[in-house]
Write an enzyme that holds these catalytic residues in place. Structure first.
Site, PDB file in Angstrom:
ATOM      1  N   LEU A 107       0.811  -1.215   0.000  1.00  0.00           N
ATOM      2  CA  LEU A 107       0.000   0.000   0.000  1.00  0.00           C
ATOM      3  C   LEU A 107       0.845   1.267   0.000  1.00  0.00           C
ATOM      4  CD1 LEU A 107      -2.739  -1.161   2.528  1.00  0.00           C
ATOM      5  CD2 LEU A 107      -2.886  -1.097   0.029  1.00  0.00           C
ATOM      6  N   ASP A 108       2.015   1.202   0.632  1.00  0.00           N
ATOM      7  CA  ASP A 108       2.930   2.353   0.641  1.00  0.00           C
ATOM      8  C   ASP A 108       4.119   2.028  -0.249  1.00  0.00           C
ATOM      9  OD1 ASP A 108       4.149   4.761   1.195  1.00  0.00           O
ATOM     10  OD2 ASP A 108       4.979   4.100   3.118  1.00  0.00           O
ATOM     11  N   PHE A 109       3.885   2.049  -1.549  1.00  0.00           N
ATOM     12  CA  PHE A 109       4.905   1.643  -2.535  1.00  0.00           C
ATOM     13  C   PHE A 109       5.757   2.856  -2.884  1.00  0.00           C
ATOM     14  CE2 PHE A 109       5.674  -1.824  -5.712  1.00  0.00           C
ATOM     15  CZ  PHE A 109       6.736  -1.240  -6.363  1.00  0.00           C
ATOM     16  N   GLN A 110       6.931   2.948  -2.234  1.00  0.00           N
ATOM     17  CA  GLN A 110       7.867   4.045  -2.470  1.00  0.00           C
ATOM     18  C   GLN A 110       9.268   3.473  -2.583  1.00  0.00           C
ATOM     19  OE1 GLN A 110       7.068   7.301  -2.775  1.00  0.00           O
ATOM     20  NE2 GLN A 110       4.893   7.127  -2.246  1.00  0.00           N
ATOM     21  N   GLN A 132      11.117   2.218   0.443  1.00  0.00           N
ATOM     22  CA  GLN A 132      10.681   0.987   1.096  1.00  0.00           C
ATOM     23  C   GLN A 132      11.525  -0.222   0.691  1.00  0.00           C
ATOM     24  OE1 GLN A 132       8.835   2.200   3.489  1.00  0.00           O
ATOM     25  NE2 GLN A 132       6.914   1.139   3.126  1.00  0.00           N
TER      26      GLN A 132
END
Length: 246
Positions: free
Chosen positions: A24-27, A30
């Site tokens: 969900l927090d694809f950066q 990460q």
């Protein structure tokens, strides 16, 4: 290497024992490279939940620059939404920056196809991995090299020597900031690269290898001091030297 490793990771997430997992927090922050493999540093924002739906109109995948219409399955879930969300994020955060111009010219059309297909979500993760592995095979095997006149015959080879490494002309994408150090499949490909660069007068195939097993070639603008080295060969343009000089 980064993109292929990411695709292998997303392939695993799409087919994990828990089901299809979405980040969900694809950066980029990460992820981290460990021994040549991309790893996720934080799984707190990972989920196996897939969007519920009653009809296809409930399955729109929205991004800041693009939207995609997905299908609602018979069990009331948006088909492949987790996989497609991961893949498009890989496209916009990694592929668009790393794939263009990152391969020999003959392979760039294959990478452009991958870029376009993932950017339009025409490829799923299975097709994307297969396309990357095809490019890797062509790259490692040298099959991408087009038939061309043999250029190595225009070079004088000095076996048992290597040149002194030092600062020289720069090229891109060099593995060294001091000079022109490129991955090659063979001495013949190195000769073609040297011929394409006006500054290049000689090159040596080093003992160093890239992650694909390909050797690195050092290209130089002048004939520097030669050092005895039983495992090396220096290739010099015939036009750059004369019999008297040698």
């Amino acid at each position: 290497q980064i993109c292929l490793s990411l695709v292998k990771l997303l392939f695993y997430l799409a087919h994990s024992p828990l089901g299809s997992i979405v980040l969900l927090d694809f950066q980029p922050r990460q992820f981290v490279m460990v021994d040549g493999n991309l790893k996720v540093t934080d799984m707190d924002d990972a989920s196996t939940e897939e969007l519920s739906c009653k009809e296809d109109n409930d399955c729109t995948l929205d991004f800041p620059s693009k939207s995609f219409a997905l299908k609602c399955s018979a069990v009331g879930k948006c088909e492949g939404i987790n996989e497609k969300k991961n893949l498009f994020n890989a496209y916009r955060y990694f592929f668009t920056y790393l794939l263009p111009h990152s391969a020999p010219p003959a392979l760039r059309p294959f990478l452009t196809d991958i870029l376009n297909a993932t950017g339009d979500l025409r490829y799923g993760i299975n097709e994307t991995l297969k396309a990357f592995e095809k490019v890797l095979h062509l790259y490692k095997s040298g099959l991408y090299l087009q038939k061309r006149p043999l250029l190595l015959k225009d070079y004088i080879s000095l076996k048992g020597f290597r040149t002194v490494e030092g600062e020289d002309y720069k090229c891109w994408p060099s593995y060294s900031h001091l000079g022109c150090l490129l991955s090659v499949h063979s001495a013949e490909e190195a000769a073609a690269i040297c011929n394409s660069q006006s500054q290049c007068q000689s090159f040596i195939i080093t003992q160093r290898r890239t992650w694909t097993g390909r050797p690195l070639a050092s290209f130089q603008s002048s004939l520097t001091d030669l050092i005895p080295d039983a495992n090396s060969v220096v290739y010099i343009k015939q036009s750059a030297s004369s019999g008297e000089r040698l």
